[in-house]
Each structure stands twice: as C-alpha cells, then as structure tokens.
Write a protein that holds these residues in place. Structure first.
Motif, PDB file in Angstrom:
ATOM      1  N   LYS A   5       0.851  -1.182   0.000  1.00  0.00           N
ATOM      2  CA  LYS A   5       0.000   0.000   0.000  1.00  0.00           C
ATOM      3  C   LYS A   5       0.889   1.236   0.000  1.00  0.00           C
ATOM      4  CE  LYS A   5      -3.797  -2.005   2.624  1.00  0.00           C
ATOM      5  NZ  LYS A   5      -4.614  -1.876   3.839  1.00  0.00           N
ATOM      6  N   PRO A   6       0.436   2.288  -0.649  1.00  0.00           N
ATOM      7  CA  PRO A   6       1.241   3.516  -0.632  1.00  0.00           C
ATOM      8  C   PRO A   6       1.281   4.113   0.773  1.00  0.00           C
ATOM      9  CG  PRO A   6      -0.833   3.861  -1.785  1.00  0.00           C
ATOM     10  CD  PRO A   6      -0.765   2.411  -1.438  1.00  0.00           C
ATOM     11  N   THR A  64       3.760   8.856   9.441  1.00  0.00           N
ATOM     12  CA  THR A  64       3.654   8.209   8.148  1.00  0.00           C
ATOM     13  C   THR A  64       3.519   6.721   8.333  1.00  0.00           C
ATOM     14  OG1 THR A  64       5.006   9.945   7.166  1.00  0.00           O
ATOM     15  CG2 THR A  64       4.726   7.931   5.887  1.00  0.00           C
ATOM     16  N   LEU A  65       2.479   6.157   7.762  1.00  0.00           N
ATOM     17  CA  LEU A  65       2.237   4.714   7.833  1.00  0.00           C
ATOM     18  C   LEU A  65       2.509   4.068   6.497  1.00  0.00           C
ATOM     19  CD1 LEU A  65      -1.127   4.607   9.791  1.00  0.00           C
ATOM     20  CD2 LEU A  65       1.168   4.338  10.685  1.00  0.00           C
TER      21      LEU A  65
END
Length: 65
Positions: A5-6, A64-65
């Motif tokens: 995932k982005p 940020t994930l």
C-alpha cells in the motif's frame, strides 16, 4: 509478489495543540473578514481552507504509515 500500500500521513489528534490552533484561527478572523469583503464565495472558501490546512500542519503532528 506482494503489493504494498502507498505510504500515507495520519494526523495524531491526541498530540494536537488545539489551544494554539484555536488562538491562531481567532487571530486570523479580522484579516479573513477584511480580505473576503468583496470576493466570491469560492475564493473566500479557498482562502479559509488554505489557512486551516496550514494551521493543521503546524499544530497537529503526523505519522507516516
């Protein structure tokens, strides 16, 4: 093959400084009122939206994930 995932930013509202955010918005009100006296609703909204986004990035940390 695994699809990743982005990466995305997530606001950490528990760590937000809402008092300073609120104070900054209150301080902006006279300027906002003066600027928006003779412009369209769309321009008024864009100005407010930009200011709010700026204050959110300043007073609400992200991860940020």
């Amino acid at each position: 093959m695994r699809v990743r995932k982005p990466r995305r930013k997530v606001h950490l509202y528990k760590k937000a400084d809402f008092d300073r955010l609120r104070d900054s918005l209150s301080a902006y009100l006279p300027e906002f009122t003066e600027q928006t006296a003779n412009i369209s609703v769309d321009h008024t909204w864009k100005g407010f939206e930009n200011k709010l986004k700026s204050l959110i990035s300043k007073y609400i940390p992200t991860k940020t994930l």
